[in-house]
Design a protein around this motif. Structure first.
Motif, PDB file in Angstrom:
ATOM      1  N   GLU A  79       6.740   1.479  -9.403  1.00 24.81           N
ATOM      2  CA  GLU A  79       7.269   0.255  -8.796  1.00 24.81           C
ATOM      3  C   GLU A  79       8.565  -0.184  -9.470  1.00 24.81           C
ATOM      4  N   ASP A  80       8.698   0.094 -10.759  1.00 28.21           N
ATOM      5  CA  ASP A  80       9.943  -0.237 -11.461  1.00 28.21           C
ATOM      6  C   ASP A  80      11.113   0.564 -10.906  1.00 28.21           C
ATOM      7  N   GLU A  81      10.876   1.836 -10.588  1.00 28.28           N
ATOM      8  CA  GLU A  81      11.947   2.653 -10.007  1.00 28.28           C
ATOM      9  C   GLU A  81      12.369   2.111  -8.655  1.00 28.28           C
ATOM     10  N   LEU A  82      11.399   1.619  -7.880  1.00 30.10           N
ATOM     11  CA  LEU A  82      11.746   1.086  -6.563  1.00 30.10           C
ATOM     12  C   LEU A  82      12.509  -0.231  -6.674  1.00 30.10           C
ATOM     13  N   GLU A  83      12.147  -1.050  -7.645  1.00 29.19           N
ATOM     14  CA  GLU A  83      12.782  -2.360  -7.756  1.00 29.19           C
ATOM     15  C   GLU A  83      14.106  -2.320  -8.486  1.00 29.19           C
ATOM     16  N   ASN A  84      14.237  -1.425  -9.478  1.00 30.99           N
ATOM     17  CA  ASN A  84      15.449  -1.393 -10.299  1.00 30.99           C
ATOM     18  C   ASN A  84      16.447  -0.332  -9.880  1.00 30.99           C
ATOM     19  N   GLY A  85      16.050   0.568  -9.008  1.00 30.42           N
ATOM     20  CA  GLY A  85      16.997   1.600  -8.580  1.00 30.42           C
ATOM     21  C   GLY A  85      17.941   1.076  -7.498  1.00 30.42           C
TER      22      GLY A  85
ATOM     23  N   ALA B 112       0.828  -1.204   0.000  1.00 34.54           N
ATOM     24  CA  ALA B 112       0.000   0.000   0.000  1.00 34.54           C
ATOM     25  C   ALA B 112       0.860   1.252   0.000  1.00 34.54           C
ATOM     26  N   LEU B 113       2.007   1.199   0.682  1.00 29.80           N
ATOM     27  CA  LEU B 113       2.918   2.342   0.700  1.00 29.80           C
ATOM     28  C   LEU B 113       3.453   2.634  -0.698  1.00 29.80           C
ATOM     29  N   LYS B 114       3.730   1.599  -1.487  1.00 33.36           N
ATOM     30  CA  LYS B 114       4.214   1.811  -2.849  1.00 33.36           C
ATOM     31  C   LYS B 114       3.153   2.497  -3.706  1.00 33.36           C
ATOM     32  N   ILE B 115       1.881   2.137  -3.488  1.00 27.28           N
ATOM     33  CA  ILE B 115       0.807   2.804  -4.230  1.00 27.28           C
ATOM     34  C   ILE B 115       0.720   4.271  -3.858  1.00 27.28           C
ATOM     35  N   LEU B 116       0.865   4.579  -2.573  1.00 28.38           N
ATOM     36  CA  LEU B 116       0.806   5.975  -2.137  1.00 28.38           C
ATOM     37  C   LEU B 116       1.985   6.782  -2.678  1.00 28.38           C
TER      38      LEU B 116
ATOM     39  N   GLU C 136      20.558   2.400  -6.205  1.00 26.77           N
ATOM     40  CA  GLU C 136      20.981   3.376  -5.205  1.00 26.77           C
ATOM     41  C   GLU C 136      19.955   3.524  -4.090  1.00 26.77           C
ATOM     42  N   ASN C 137      18.737   3.015  -4.308  1.00 29.80           N
ATOM     43  CA  ASN C 137      17.687   3.125  -3.292  1.00 29.80           C
ATOM     44  C   ASN C 137      17.451   1.811  -2.553  1.00 29.80           C
ATOM     45  N   ASP C 138      18.286   0.801  -2.771  1.00 27.16           N
ATOM     46  CA  ASP C 138      18.039  -0.511  -2.183  1.00 27.16           C
ATOM     47  C   ASP C 138      17.936  -0.447  -0.664  1.00 27.16           C
ATOM     48  N   ILE C 139      18.913   0.190  -0.048  1.00 29.43           N
ATOM     49  CA  ILE C 139      18.929   0.261   1.423  1.00 29.43           C
ATOM     50  C   ILE C 139      17.735   1.066   1.930  1.00 29.43           C
ATOM     51  N   LEU C 140      17.444   2.174   1.248  1.00 27.20           N
ATOM     52  CA  LEU C 140      16.322   3.023   1.662  1.00 27.20           C
ATOM     53  C   LEU C 140      14.997   2.271   1.545  1.00 27.20           C
TER      54      LEU C 140
END
Length: 528
Positions: free
Chosen positions: A408-414, A395-399, A416-420
């Protein structure tokens, strides 16, 4: 010898026919000419392979409902195949309607049978006197089908046209949000509901909920909307009940709006505190339309529905000795002011009166499902129980996509954001924060760059999680039992406009703010 027809011979023949027709008109009276015309028309119909049906715009002195249905039904086909169209936009409609122009025709097909429609427009001869003003043009649709096909498609074809037209009309019209009038008062038309256009933008795509649970709800709604034959075959009323329960701010109202936008239904927001009797409750249900969602929010706080209405104790309430005692006794005053019972509500949702109309959805919301009577929770009254929980990571990803544009692609493929991302996933589960609170944080963080906004959100989530750990059972949420009591007091104060209750509400707010400040101070001391 082969005869050759020249232009002069054809003209001579036409002239002779015209002369013969004029002689007939001068010799034969009008009545005889009418009989001859009917005779030749009957001979033509006997040898013709087609039959014709005229559907006029005005049937006598009233408007022909079938004419408008045919006009809407042909609009979808006319927009594709016709070469000349007329455009219109009805009142309270969000779409344009295509129509056939004057004396244009369209070919339609139903059950493999061809039907030809023609829009006939002729000038109306103005009568010398008419008590009702009529349009200058007389409009009608003419349906032409083969005689052998008539028993195969009629009247099923016309019923199909009416159903499709009703669906088009419903989809084109704006959604409406109804509420029951105060104390059951009626408007000038004797209608107990007041309406406003429903413009809520919530959809299942923007709803902050686990995608798997959303798919289950969407599939259930689709089966219900397409289940007319199923409900008729099983002998059940075409209705369904949903219970939305969970803490405040978890998206119960957004879920209702998403359901209405998905199905294209109107919403009837029933305020039970304005309903005085069970009979008034039935009248409200009778005035609701099909393809609608009837909503009762905070069912546990609207009226006392925790019991089935136990009989009064004779010892506690002795019988009155006079008529004055009847009207002044507390029991009679309570009955006269509020007599909506649990039995009346059950009949409203699952009794004989619930069958008034079809394709209706009942939605109940509550923050405390454990306070409801078990009779309300069984299947047939609340068929599907939907727990609106705290914000999860899906739900947080949708928000984040709704407010920050982070896909969602930016969250999974980025990388530099893995730890975050991992920290956000752990923090949101530990914080037990509602989607409404997350939305407020994201709205404030829109001015930042995407990564900076995610870091701000992470700090808030960590602070919430730390507050829960430090406060324990009686910490950040003011304690479960104490929080529930204060919430009930707050709702009662909001429901009653009296001055004394407004003072109580102010005291509740001051008390809650004081405890919140004290808790934040304790959290800061422990962190230091």
């Amino acid at each position: 010898m082969k005869e050759v027809w020249t232009f002069g011979s054809v003209a001579s023949l036409l002239g002779a026919l015209a002369f013969f027709q004029s002689v007939l008109h001068s010799v034969l009276p009008h009545e005889l000419r009418h009989v001859v015309a009917k005779f030749f028309q009957r001979i033509f119909n006997n040898f013709s392979a087609y039959c014709y049906f005229d559907i006029t715009e005005i049937d006598g002195v009233s408007t022909n409902e079938l004419y408008g249905a045919v006009q809407l039904y042909l609009s979808s086909s006319a927009s594709v195949s016709a070469s000349r169209l007329s455009l219109s936009r009805p009142v309270n409609s969000s779409n344009f309607t295509f129509g056939l122009s004057n004396n244009d025709r369209l070919v339609d097909s139903y059950a493999g049978i061809t039907a030809i429609w023609e829009h006939v427009v002729t000038q109306r001869s103005s009568p010398s006197f008419s008590w009702r003003s009529l349009p200058d043009e007389k409009r009608s649709f003419t349906l032409r089908i083969r005689k052998k096909d008539k028993p195969l498609i009629l009247p099923r074809y016309l019923d199909h046209i009416m159903e499709v037209a009703a669906d088009i009309r419903r989809r084109n019209q704006d959604r409406l949000l109804y509420t029951n009038s105060r104390c059951g008062s009626m408007d000038a038309r004797g209608y107990p509901w007041e309406s406003v256009p429903f413009k809520h933008p919530s959809t299942f795509d923007t709803l902050a909920m686990d995608p798997i649970r959303k798919k289950d709800i969407i599939a259930d709604l689709r089966k219900f909307a397409a289940g007319k034959s199923f409900y008729q075959k099983t002998g059940r009323a075409w209705k369904r009940g949903y219970l939305l329960y969970g803490p405040p701010g978890t998206g119960k109202s957004s879920m209702i709006a998403a359901m209405a936008n998905f199905l294209g239904y109107d919403i009837y927001d029933l305020e039970l505190t304005e309903v005085q009797t069970n009979s008034e409750l039935r009248k409200l249900l009778m005035k609701t339309t099909s393809k609608s969602i009837i909503v009762i929010e905070d069912i546990d706080c609207s009226v006392s529905l925790t019991t089935r209405g136990s009989l009064p104790n004779p010892a506690a309430n002795p019988p009155p000795h006079s008529m004055d005692d009847i009207f002044t006794s507390p029991a009679s005053a309570a009955v006269s002011t509020k007599s909506v019972t649990l039995s009346g509500l059950l009949n409203f949702t699952d009794g004989l009166w619930s069958c008034c109309g079809s394709e209706k959805i009942f939605v109940f919301t509550t923050n405390h499902v454990e306070k409801l009577d078990p009779a309300l929770l069984r299947s047939g009254r609340m068929d599907m129980h939907i727990h609106m929980s705290y914000c999860s990571f899906p739900a947080l990803k949708i928000l984040m996509w709704n407010y920050l544009g982070i896909s969602e692609d930016e969250l999974e493929n980025g990388k530099e954001n893995d730890i975050l991302i991992r920290e956000l996933e752990a923090a949101v589960e530990a914080a037990e924060i509602t989607p409404a609170d997350v939305s407020e944080v994201l709205i404030k963080s829109r001015r930042f760059e995407k990564r900076k906004a995610m870091e701000e959100l992470l700090n808030v989530l960590k602070g919430k999680a730390a507050g829960r750990r430090c406060g324990g059972a009686a910490g950040a949420s003011l304690g479960s039992k104490e929080a529930e009591e204060e919430e009930e007091q707050e709702k009662r104060a909001l429901d009653s406009p009296k001055e004394e209750n407004s003072e109580d509400f102010a005291q509740i707010c001051d008390k809650k703010q004081g405890k919140k400040t004290e808790l934040e101070g304790q959290t800061l001391e422990k962190e230091e």
